[in-house]
Design a protein around this motif. Structure first.
Motif, short mmCIF file in Angstrom:
data_model
loop_
_atom_site.label_atom_id
_atom_site.label_comp_id
_atom_site.label_asym_id
_atom_site.label_seq_id
_atom_site.Cartn_x
_atom_site.Cartn_y
_atom_site.Cartn_z
N THR A 1 0.81 -1.22 0.00
CA THR A 1 0.00 0.00 0.00
C THR A 1 0.85 1.27 0.00
N GLN A 2 1.91 1.29 0.77
CA GLN A 2 2.76 2.48 0.83
C GLN A 2 3.40 2.76 -0.53
N THR A 3 3.87 1.70 -1.20
CA THR A 3 4.47 1.88 -2.53
C THR A 3 3.42 2.34 -3.53
N LYS A 4 2.20 1.79 -3.43
CA LYS A 4 1.11 2.22 -4.32
C LYS A 4 0.85 3.72 -4.17
N GLN A 5 0.74 4.16 -2.93
CA GLN A 5 0.46 5.58 -2.69
C GLN A 5 1.58 6.46 -3.23
N SER A 6 2.81 6.04 -3.02
CA SER A 6 3.96 6.79 -3.54
C SER A 6 3.94 6.79 -5.07
N LEU A 7 3.66 5.64 -5.65
CA LEU A 7 3.60 5.51 -7.11
C LEU A 7 2.53 6.42 -7.69
N ILE A 8 1.35 6.38 -7.11
CA ILE A 8 0.24 7.21 -7.61
C ILE A 8 0.61 8.68 -7.56
N GLN A 9 1.18 9.14 -6.45
CA GLN A 9 1.54 10.56 -6.31
C GLN A 9 2.64 10.95 -7.30
N GLN A 10 3.67 10.11 -7.41
CA GLN A 10 4.79 10.45 -8.28
C GLN A 10 4.41 10.40 -9.77
N ILE A 11 3.56 9.45 -10.13
CA ILE A 11 3.12 9.38 -11.52
C ILE A 11 2.27 10.60 -11.86
N TYR A 12 1.37 10.99 -10.95
CA TYR A 12 0.58 12.20 -11.18
C TYR A 12 1.51 13.40 -11.36
N ASP A 13 2.50 13.55 -10.47
CA ASP A 13 3.42 14.69 -10.56
C ASP A 13 4.15 14.70 -11.90
N LEU A 14 4.57 13.52 -12.38
CA LEU A 14 5.26 13.45 -13.67
C LEU A 14 4.36 13.89 -14.82
N VAL A 15 3.15 13.36 -14.84
CA VAL A 15 2.23 13.65 -15.95
C VAL A 15 1.75 15.10 -15.88
N ALA A 16 1.48 15.61 -14.69
CA ALA A 16 0.96 16.97 -14.55
C ALA A 16 1.99 18.02 -15.00
N LEU B 1 10.84 4.15 -8.52
CA LEU B 1 9.56 3.48 -8.55
C LEU B 1 9.66 2.10 -9.18
N SER B 2 10.46 1.95 -10.23
CA SER B 2 10.54 0.64 -10.87
C SER B 2 11.19 -0.38 -9.94
N ARG B 3 12.13 0.05 -9.09
CA ARG B 3 12.71 -0.87 -8.12
C ARG B 3 11.67 -1.23 -7.06
#
Length: 184
Positions: A25-40, A56-58
């Motif tokens: 869950t912690q990795t999911k939350q980090s992934l979601i936030q970082q992917i949004y930041d990249l795309v935005a 993130l890939s690691r």
């Protein structure tokens, strides 16, 4: 293999997060936030393909899968106020994923009749049903819009649910995705 499908609005609020790989869950939350930041941060003129950040890939590949199942790329497309994102392995064609996102949006548009963000909020089960008709376990199983829509409609069973969703979204207001009709 598709590892995750995400949908965000312009404010970074997730409207859909479907993971096809086991991630804590912690990795999911980090992934979601970082992917949004990249795309935005991407300008509209930039390409819609990004490598997954190394951190993130690691973290995302720490499960039982082998290296070939590790997510490595982000493919996205933005419609009006929503960004549709797919995280996948390098074996998936980014151009095919762009087409898959288009099919997903067009199927949603047919089901909700001029889909808008409120439809996705109030009709999240229907949105998940559309995705389930298209992708099973991270593998694309259907891309024919007519088959996807008929599969979802056969699952709905009654029109009462759809009418309740439409009434709720129309009472708040509908914006729709401008230009969707022009892509058909």
């Amino acid at each position: 293999m598709i590892n995750a499908v995400l949908v965000f609005n312009n404010n970074g609020q997730p409207r859909l997060s479907k993971f096809y790989t086991q991630i804590d869950t912690q990795t999911k939350q980090s992934l979601i936030q970082q992917i949004y930041d990249l795309v935005a941060q991407r300008p509209p003129s930039a390409c819609n393909f990004l490598p997954l950040p190394p951190l993130l890939s690691r973290g995302a590949s720490s499960g039982a899968e082998g290296p070939s199942d590790a997510p490595t790329q982000v493919t996205y497309r933005t419609y009006a106020t929503l960004s549709f994102i797919m995280i996948s392995t390098s074996t998936e064609s980014p151009l095919a994923l762009i087409d898959l996102i288009q099919v997903f949006v067009e199927a949603l548009d047919r089901i909700f009749e001029n889909v808008c963000e409120l439809d996705l909020i109030f009709g999240h089960e229907t949105m998940h049903a559309v995705l389930s008709e298209m992708i099973v376990g991270g593998v694309v199983v259907e891309t024919n819009i007519d088959k996807i829509v008929s599969g979802v409609r056969s699952q709905e069973g009654s029109l009462g649910k759809k009418k309740a969703i439409q009434a709720a979204s129309s009472s708040v207001g509908r914006g729709g995705f401008p230009g969707i009709g022009a892509w058909r």
